[in-house]
Design an enzyme around this catalytic site. Structure first.
Site, PDB file in Angstrom:
ATOM      1  N   SER A  51       0.838  -1.200   0.000  1.00 54.74           N
ATOM      2  CA  SER A  51       0.000   0.000   0.000  1.00 54.74           C
ATOM      3  C   SER A  51       0.871   1.248   0.000  1.00 54.74           C
ATOM      4  CB  SER A  51      -0.861  -0.017   1.275  1.00 54.74           C
ATOM      5  OG  SER A  51      -1.373   1.255   1.559  1.00 54.74           O
ATOM      6  N   LYS A  95       3.011  -3.156   6.570  1.00 50.91           N
ATOM      7  CA  LYS A  95       3.214  -3.380   5.126  1.00 50.91           C
ATOM      8  C   LYS A  95       4.680  -3.157   4.759  1.00 50.91           C
ATOM      9  CE  LYS A  95      -0.989  -4.389   3.623  1.00 50.91           C
ATOM     10  NZ  LYS A  95      -1.264  -5.760   3.104  1.00 50.91           N
ATOM     11  N   TYR A 135      -0.498   0.099  10.355  1.00 47.58           N
ATOM     12  CA  TYR A 135      -0.775  -0.627   9.109  1.00 47.58           C
ATOM     13  C   TYR A 135       0.340  -0.402   8.097  1.00 47.58           C
ATOM     14  CZ  TYR A 135      -3.230  -1.664   4.692  1.00 47.58           C
ATOM     15  OH  TYR A 135      -3.589  -2.150   3.461  1.00 47.58           O
TER      16      TYR A 135
END
Lengths: 327, 327
Positions: A127, A155, A151
């Site tokens: 992402s 990633k 998050y």
């Protein structure tokens, strides 16, 4: 060819399956076996019912990764993740699923290859949340990853593991950094990014939508069809061209909210535009102001990844893929 | 002030202790308690014998991190790691010690703070091995981390965790990316980078040293005294100036091997230079050719970190700190 999709019940997983159902040789080889995995049992497209296994499984649970990898898929899509908001709200769950689950998968491949040579293609959904502000006007391929969410951190860590495990010859990995997907199909959701899709999707079917930010907000987009295209290309491409830098910022469209709205007007008329209700929301405006606005995704483009170049195109794709070709 | 040094038996740990022994208020507050940890029991400087605890402990072993953190140090130095060569040779050990051990420490701080508020300063020794070639002529502060070793990968991952845990308010973390330390004291070792120190340290005491690469090899250096200075400054500095990008490339000196040798000649004469024996080694040449040569470490300099600006200075520091001030 045996293809496994972990996260097959999510939006991208379902879209990828629709594409494979329409075009069974999209990945370059005959699809002989399909294993679909998610925390809820994924739906199997009827055309694949005889070659598919659907499993409800949490990748981060004890033994789950080993069980999946023991069937030795040729291509493994790892699309499963706790989303940004939840990973921020639940620290332990985010790290357990997004980091430990992914590492368990990677290590299971490593263990499996000890019994007998095994080198699957591993395609990981990353992402642009791996980046954190402040940004240059255009983020280049060599810009550093300083995420501002757990998050994004998870990633970015998985990207590092993917590159190292690939360098070590454990698997043949590619990390796909997705733009914000627009127009996201389905009902409006509460994600802070939801309005980018809502203000197009809802007016296209005659419904009102709320715009919580100014028209001069810029962001980075690709359609669901492009996202599926990234994942298809990642399975087919010659990975010997990539080199050791295995995580790629995907191409996309940098556009203003105002340009979204102008495109809506061109495609669906002023009546559609009039369904957008301006309701400024300082919380959403503040979250969105920290997001990346533009990338120079040169490496991915040179490696054959493509995306839309206008919002007119993004809207037309939505009409074709979600609304049966007409509004 | 309670200071814990994990990796206290290593070169930097010992040098940091020597500095604290000479200057007990170097960290800005009276040193009331010192906990020294390593896989072998670290030596305690006599001046600290009444306030010190020395522990032989592997941070990655079950319960070790919790045990250490339960004494609630104000400053934790985490200098312990499996070195590059060993982390490459032993995949599992490298990830267990360098990644899992560090994460166990970070999570132990998180658990400890649940009982009672606790926010230690956490200073982590990282490395320019987080970068991988190809490089720009000068690596800027925003260049991406694409390590080409498992060691570099483990350091880059710990940097991401450090930034996220700091952002979350779990501790007050700083990652210190060290240049190659030169002149490394002690006997010549087999590390591929050893010659950078050997060709100065050995001739300074009348011994031969082997140079396995050309004189036009460029690399990035700081003295052991500077390295200790980085860690001292990291404990004292006002971290509110740093912002969320908590991992800093330390300043250093970019120099050619030929410049090292010229400085040796200026400081110790041609007789010393003549003790350098050229024995080209294609393996070492190839390893070294993939290393970074120059950095623009602007952020760290602006935050008050300093290093040498010439090899004459690096050699003089070695003479002062290791050879009693004379050759």
């Amino acid at each position: 060819m045996h293809v496994m999709i972990i996260g097959a019940a999510g939006m991208i997983g379902r879209k990828l399956l629709e594409r494979l159902a329409r075009e069974p040789d999209a990945l370059g080889n005959e699809l002989k076996k399909l294993t679909l995995v998610d925390v809820v049992e994924p739906a199997v497209p009827p055309v694949f019912s005889s070659v598919s296994t659907a499993l409800a499984l949490d990748l981060s649970s004890e033994g789950a990764a080993e069980r999946l990898v023991s069937s030795r898929p040729d291509v493994i899509y790892h699309l499963a993740a706790i989303v940004s908001g939840e990973a921020e709200a639940d620290f332990e769950k985010g790290y357990r699923v997004n980091l430990d689950g992914t590492r368990a998968l990677f290590d299971a491949i490593r263990s499996e290859s000890r019994n007998e040579p095994y080198l699957p293609r591993l395609i990981f959904a990353s992402s642009i949340a791996v980046f954190g502000e402040p940004f240059p006007a255009k983020i280049g391929d060599e810009f550093f990853t300083t995420p501002l969410t757990s998050y994004g951190t998870q990633k970015a860590i998985c990207e590092l593991l993917l590159a190292d495990y690939t360098r070590r010859g454990i698997f043949d990995g590619i990390g796909i950094r997705l733009p914000t997907i627009c127009i996201r199909p389905g009902a409006p959701n509460k994600a802070a990014s939801g309005f980018f899709s809502n203000i197009l999707r809802e007016p296209l079917v005659g419904k009102e939508a709320v715009l919580p930010v100014d028209e001069n907000v810029r962001h980075w987009f690709a359609s669901p069809r492009s996202a599926v295209g990234f994942f298809v290309h990642a399975a087919r491409m010659d990975t010997s061209q990539i080199g050791p830098r295995r995580n790629l910022t995907m191409p996309g469209l940098s556009a203003l909210v105002g340009e979204e709205i102008e495109a809506l007007g061109r495609v669906a008329g002023q009546k559609a535009v009039n369904l957008i209700r301006r309701e400024p929301d300082p919380v959403i405006r503040s979250i969105v102001s920290g997001w990346a606005t533009d990338f120079d995704a040169r490496r991915a483009r040179e490696l054959g990844f493509t995306a839309e170049t206008s919002f007119d195109e993004i809207i037309r794709i939505h009409i074709e893929d979600e609304l049966g070709g007409r509004i």
